[in-house]
Design a protein around this motif. Structure first.
Motif, mmCIF file in Angstrom:
data_model
loop_
_atom_site.group_PDB
_atom_site.id
_atom_site.type_symbol
_atom_site.label_atom_id
_atom_site.label_comp_id
_atom_site.label_asym_id
_atom_site.label_seq_id
_atom_site.Cartn_x
_atom_site.Cartn_y
_atom_site.Cartn_z
ATOM 1 N N SER A 163 0.864 -1.185 0.000
ATOM 2 C CA SER A 163 0.000 0.000 0.000
ATOM 3 C C SER A 163 0.894 1.225 0.000
ATOM 4 O O SER A 163 1.896 1.272 0.720
ATOM 5 C CB SER A 163 -0.907 0.024 1.235
ATOM 6 N N VAL B 77 -4.291 2.482 6.240
ATOM 7 C CA VAL B 77 -3.933 1.180 5.665
ATOM 8 C C VAL B 77 -4.649 0.103 6.476
ATOM 9 O O VAL B 77 -4.266 -0.176 7.623
ATOM 10 C CB VAL B 77 -2.407 0.950 5.687
ATOM 11 N N ASP C 44 -6.872 -3.017 -2.359
ATOM 12 C CA ASP C 44 -6.544 -1.591 -2.440
ATOM 13 C C ASP C 44 -7.086 -1.058 -3.749
ATOM 14 O O ASP C 44 -6.981 -1.724 -4.800
ATOM 15 C CB ASP C 44 -5.027 -1.374 -2.398
ATOM 16 N N GLY D 246 -9.637 0.834 0.692
ATOM 17 C CA GLY D 246 -8.942 -0.402 1.015
ATOM 18 C C GLY D 246 -9.744 -1.205 2.004
ATOM 19 O O GLY D 246 -10.555 -0.657 2.766
#
Length: 802
Positions: free
Chosen positions: A67, A89, A646, A660
């Motif tokens: 990511s 994330v 993602d 995500g």
């Protein structure tokens, strides 16, 4: 600790002695470097680049689950520290400790949470190519970031230091040849402000430099009713200077120097469930038991000792890249130091230690002060082919050394609930008396205590100090490569050999004249003078295959091995019999299947993963000596598996969606029961800090107006599932207090840009839903960490640039 230097003196020092490494795009050819620079202004997702494989590559070409957070994306989210990564994330979780040294990141549910100074993290943190010895070194402010790459799974064949669970790769900004500068400020409720200034430009045709200074301050958000002060704030400042020297097209040298200081009255544990220690206090929670739920609205404490952390960081490194033909040779030399001092309130009340009655019938005092210094040196050499021909490779040698020294003192109420005073007086008499005096003293210890005027009650404060030191030595050789089997298919392979040595010394002495035991204070009869060493080698690798479906799509499958070195459980109340045994290495076997799609308007990454970890290093419950404590051990074997997604989508010319999601099942496969303990099976139970589901969605909208300004809208929604923050006990059951409820977050901002973004004003709203949550259960059936972002608050930001 050294007196904190002013930001001005640091800036001057940096301007004179700047140093550190060259951006990883120096591994690529000049054309690729230009591509990376172009990508910053190109909205095409095909042009988003990463350097996780030590080359500039499109994110869609890298056969690794990664990511990427761009610098502008981080700024738009007003995410000011690494702790905010868990919101941006989904595969990342953050365990908030009472100090930076006790906080930790987990990736895919795997991380190391420990007080030991002789253990490594499972998730490696890399800043500009330099591996940090402890994750806490990175839990500072993000104020000069170009991008952050989060790589999931083992990465030992790509990075200087081995990692069993993942890597957080932080890259700071390069200086520019063109003279540029910026000044930005942020102001929030409760007297919080942040100030950052940057200037960058060419000094000569082949020399450029930049200087960034930062300062931030926050009064806090927790009210201490004991002294009517506000705590859980911060006072921080930092500076980074970068010098880039490019005398020829095939030689680049980059220096970085950095200083960072923080004085945080953070992070006080909140009483989320009634402890019963001071029920009449104004700060007593509304939840009497865990059945009532955690009092997530609690924002008060009643402490007579302030929890505080003082950090001082300094860093210097230099990277040299020399291209010879089709190969780039690189040397990275780095030196970092970190001084950390913690002051910890351990009894969590203001009435502790006042009573002349014995514990545990009355509140007891427990106050801690710990100082620690880390110093690390690393040297890395590597050679990389420049992506020409069917065979490409990266090979390197790595050496890393870290020394650490820690002094920790605990002042606590005397403890005599099991007649420990008699043991202390016997030991004292044997060392201070002889003949009839010794015989008389031992025959009537009560009379002996009266003659000395010695008691052992809550208001009798005793202390002990532990002096600890550790040294890590790590060296490795590694290589990673690809071979084109055809125009569309390539073989992936890598290998790493690692040699680890960890040594420690531990000496704890009672500071009490009579050697009495205290609450959490070992008596003089248990003073320690121990040392040990463990060394281990490891051979690990990865293999896989990558297939391009067309120019926009590719799939890959990899098998990789991870490794984290051995250690010891070296902490204040170290017990040589149990903690003196080495903790074995943590090893992982990871399978991953991925799909990537990239076009101008859409980027989509999907990864299926399954990782088996043997010798999982974790704080395991040990009740073998009659009192349950947590001890860092090889707790057992665990498995983490799931699916990650993602996505970035230019839905329209003005609207971009970034999202995500991660579904993760991190579970215990096999549990290692501590010696002499009685345990039941824990197979199938959750690993701490591994929420089953996390997802986020961010919308960025740009609106052009006819009134001399443009408008940028930004909104993000984040959901985190419930999660446990402790391993289950020896009975195979979780402590219900350790279950942290799920929560949602909605953040938003609107920015007004003037004169081609030369000046920008932003209005910021954090946690618009005003949903409170806890990030950590700290223990004792009542202590929790509730962060600043668990409340709704507003701010305004100003930025000017040229």
């Amino acid at each position: 600790m050294n007196t904190k230097r002013s930001i001005i003196s640091k800036a001057v020092t940096l301007a004179m002695t700047s140093g550190l490494l060259l951006h990883a795009n120096a591994y690529a050819q000049d054309a690729e470097t230009e591509q990376a620079e172009t990508a910053k202004d190109d909205k095409s997702f095909e042009q988003i680049v990463v350097t996780s494989q030590k080359r500039v590559q499109s994110i869609s070409d890298v056969p690794v689950a990664v990511s990427v957070l761009r610098g502008d994306q981080i700024e738009s989210a007003f995410a000011n520290n690494v702790e905010n990564l868990q919101a941006l994330v989904p595969s990342v979780s953050f365990r908030k400790g009472t100090t930076t040294r006790n906080s930790a990141l987990t990736v895919r549910g795997i991380g190391t949470i420990s007080f030991s100074i002789a253990a490594e993290p499972s998730v490696a943190t890399v800043v500009d190519g330099v591996v940090l010895g402890r994750s806490g070194q990175a839990f500072a402010d993000l104020y000069d970031v170009d991008r952050i790459e989060v790589l999931r799974g083992p990465q030992g064949t790509l990075f200087g230091k081995n990692a069993s669970a993942g890597v957080v790769n932080i890259t700071t900004k390069d200086p520019s040849q063109e003279l540029t500068g910026s000044l930005s400020t942020e102001f929030y409720q409760d007297n919080e402000y942040r100030l950052k200034g940057t200037v960058s430009g060419g000094l000569t045709d082949d020399l450029s430099a930049s200087l960034t200074v930062f300062q931030g301050k926050f009064d806090g958000y927790i009210d201490n009713v004991y002294n009517n002060e506000t705590v859980n704030g911060y006072d921080r400042e930092g500076a980074r200077a970068v010098v880039l020297y490019e005398p020829t097209n095939d030689l680049k040298v980059k220096f970085i120097s950095e200083f960072y200081s923080a004085d945080d009255d953070c992070c006080a544990d909140l009483e989320g469930v009634s402890s019963g220690r001071n029920p009449d206090s104004e700060a007593a929670p509304s939840s009497a038991t865990i059945a009532d739920g955690i009092d997530l609205e609690q924002r008060q404490i009643d402490h007579d000792f302030e929890s505080r952390t003082i950090d001082d960081h300094s860093a210097f490194s230099v990277q040299v890249d020399k291209t010879v033909g089709d190969y780039t040779f690189t040397s990275i030399t780095a030196q970092r130091s970190w001084e950390n001092t913690e002051f910890r309130e351990g009894d969590f009340t203001s009435i502790a230690g006042d009573s002349d009655q014995p514990v545990f019938g009355v509140p007891f005092q427990l106050h801690d002060v710990g100082e620690q210094e880390w110093s690390q040196f690393s040297q890395e050499f590597r050679v990389a082919s420049n992506l020409t021909g069917p065979f490409n490779f990266l090979a390197g040698m790595f050496y890393w050394n870290m020394d650490s020294e820690r002094n920790f003192t605990r002042d606590a109420s005397c403890q005599n609930n099991a007649g420990q005073l008699d043991d202390a007086l016997t030991f004292y008499a044997q060392n201070n008396l002889s003949g009839d005096d010794l015989t008389n003293a031992l025959s009537d210890l009560d009379a002996y205590a009266d003659s000395l005027g010695v008691s052992c009650n809550a208001n009798d404060i005793v202390s002990a100090t532990a002096f600890m030191s550790t040294e890590f030595n790590n060296w490795a050789v590694y290589g990673d490569g690809t071979y084109d089997l055809s125009d569309d298919m390539r073989l992936i392979f890598g290998l790493r050999y690692t040699d680890d040595e960890v040594s420690y010394k531990h000496r704890r002495i009672s500071n009490d004249e009579y050697g009495r035991r205290g609450v959490g204070v070992r008596p003089a009869t248990e003073n320690t003078d121990a040392e040990g060493v463990v060394d281990e080698t490891n051979l690990s690798g990865r293999v896989g295959i990558q297939y391009d479906l067309d120019q926009n799509q590719m799939v890959y499958a990899t098998y990789s091995q991870g490794y984290k070195g051995p250690g010891f459980n070296v902490y204040y109340n170290f017990n040589p019999d149990n903690d003196g045994r080495p903790i074995g290495a943590e090893e992982s076997d990871a399978f991953e299947i991925g799909y990537k799609y990239a076009s101008r308007d859409l980027l989509l990454n999907v990864a299926l993963f399954s990782t088996d970890i043997e010798g999982f290093q974790a704080n395991n419950f040990d009740c073998s000596d009659g009192a349950c404590i947590t001890r860092l051990t090889n707790a057992g074997d665990v498995t983490t598996q799931g699916i990650e997604l993602d996505m970035m989508w230019n839905a329209t010319d003005n609207l971009t969606l970034i999202g995500g999601a991660a579904y993760t099942k991190a579970e215990i496969d096999e549990f290692n029961c501590p010696e002499e303990a009685t345990c039941t099976d824990r197979s199938g139970l959750d690993v701490p800090f591994s929420p089953d589901m996390k997802y986020s969605l961010t919308a960025e909208y740009f609106m052009e107006t006819e009134h001399g300004f443009d408008v940028y809208y930004n909104a993000s929604y984040i959901y985190t599932d419930e999660q446990y923050s402790d391993l289950p006990g020896n009975t195979g059951e979780f402590n219900p207090h350790s279950l942290l409820p799920d929560y949602s977050m909605l953040n938003a901002s609107v920015s007004f840009s003037f004169k081609d973004d030369a000046f920008r004003v932003s209005l910021i709203a954090k946690n618009l839903l005003d949903e409170s949550y806890a990030t950590t259960y700290s223990g004792d059936n009542f202590r929790y960490q509730i962060p600043r972002d668990a409340d709704r608050y507003y701010g305004v930001a100003f930025k000017a640039q040229f």
